[in-house]
Design a protein around this motif. Sequence first.
Motif, PDB file in Angstrom:
ATOM      1  N   ALA A  20      44.944 106.581  38.943  1.00 27.96           N
ATOM      2  CA  ALA A  20      45.280 105.507  38.227  1.00 27.96           C
ATOM      3  C   ALA A  20      46.485 104.875  38.658  1.00 27.96           C
ATOM      4  O   ALA A  20      46.455 103.414  38.542  1.00 27.96           O
ATOM      5  CB  ALA A  20      45.642 105.944  36.908  1.00 27.96           C
ATOM      6  N   ASP A  50      42.759 100.501  26.648  1.00 31.53           N
ATOM      7  CA  ASP A  50      43.228 100.783  27.857  1.00 31.53           C
ATOM      8  C   ASP A  50      42.661 100.569  28.929  1.00 31.53           C
ATOM      9  O   ASP A  50      41.943 101.118  29.631  1.00 31.53           O
ATOM     10  CB  ASP A  50      43.556 102.293  27.896  1.00 31.53           C
ATOM     11  N   LYS A  53      43.084 101.908  32.509  1.00 29.34           N
ATOM     12  CA  LYS A  53      42.169 103.340  32.434  1.00 29.34           C
ATOM     13  C   LYS A  53      40.681 103.096  32.623  1.00 29.34           C
ATOM     14  O   LYS A  53      39.883 103.735  33.139  1.00 29.34           O
ATOM     15  CB  LYS A  53      42.475 104.245  31.216  1.00 29.34           C
ATOM     16  N   THR A  56      40.089 102.055  36.202  1.00 25.20           N
ATOM     17  CA  THR A  56      40.064 102.867  37.212  1.00 25.20           C
ATOM     18  C   THR A  56      39.042 103.818  37.137  1.00 25.20           C
ATOM     19  O   THR A  56      38.346 104.077  38.107  1.00 25.20           O
ATOM     20  CB  THR A  56      41.442 104.030  36.941  1.00 25.20           C
ATOM     21  N   HIS A 117      38.325 111.179  32.559  1.00 24.82           N
ATOM     22  CA  HIS A 117      39.733 110.749  33.001  1.00 24.82           C
ATOM     23  C   HIS A 117      40.711 111.853  32.740  1.00 24.82           C
ATOM     24  O   HIS A 117      40.471 112.727  31.749  1.00 24.82           O
ATOM     25  CB  HIS A 117      39.906 109.675  31.815  1.00 24.82           C
ATOM     26  N   SER A 122      40.836 109.332  37.600  1.00 24.97           N
ATOM     27  CA  SER A 122      39.672 109.159  36.829  1.00 24.97           C
ATOM     28  C   SER A 122      38.703 109.740  38.218  1.00 24.97           C
ATOM     29  O   SER A 122      38.824 109.487  39.418  1.00 24.97           O
ATOM     30  CB  SER A 122      39.365 107.604  36.758  1.00 24.97           C
TER      31      SER A 122
END
Length: 130
Positions: A20, A50, A53, A56, A117, A122
């Motif tokens: 990440a 997010d 996230k 990623t 995740h 990830s």
Amino acid sequence: MWIYGGNKMIYGVGTDILSAERIRTIPEDDVFCRTVFTDAEKEQSKESGDSRKFFTGRFAAKEAVFKALSPDPDTSRLNEIEILNDANGKPVVCLHGNMQKLADEAGITKIHVSVSHETEYSLAFAVAEM
């Protein structure tokens, strides 16, 4: 690679893991984000809660799909792979441009993708089905 599974065959599989931190350090208006992610992915990232996230996971998923399809890297780009969540939150792959052409020529009927995740990473896995 050809794997027989009932009336379906596997064209290829791919996986990718991404820290990440690699995505967190890139500004969203950077050329990397502009050339890798589609407008629809950028919009969906805003709804995710997010965005880093989200990006990623999407980058890892795009890499996994790229590996499953094994295209010529000089003629295909990651923004030709679009991964959006369906109404239930499941990631769904949509191909564009040369990636779609490659899939059509290979007889690929579906690409399955899974994204997971963890705090710092990830992971994505893709299966291209014929």
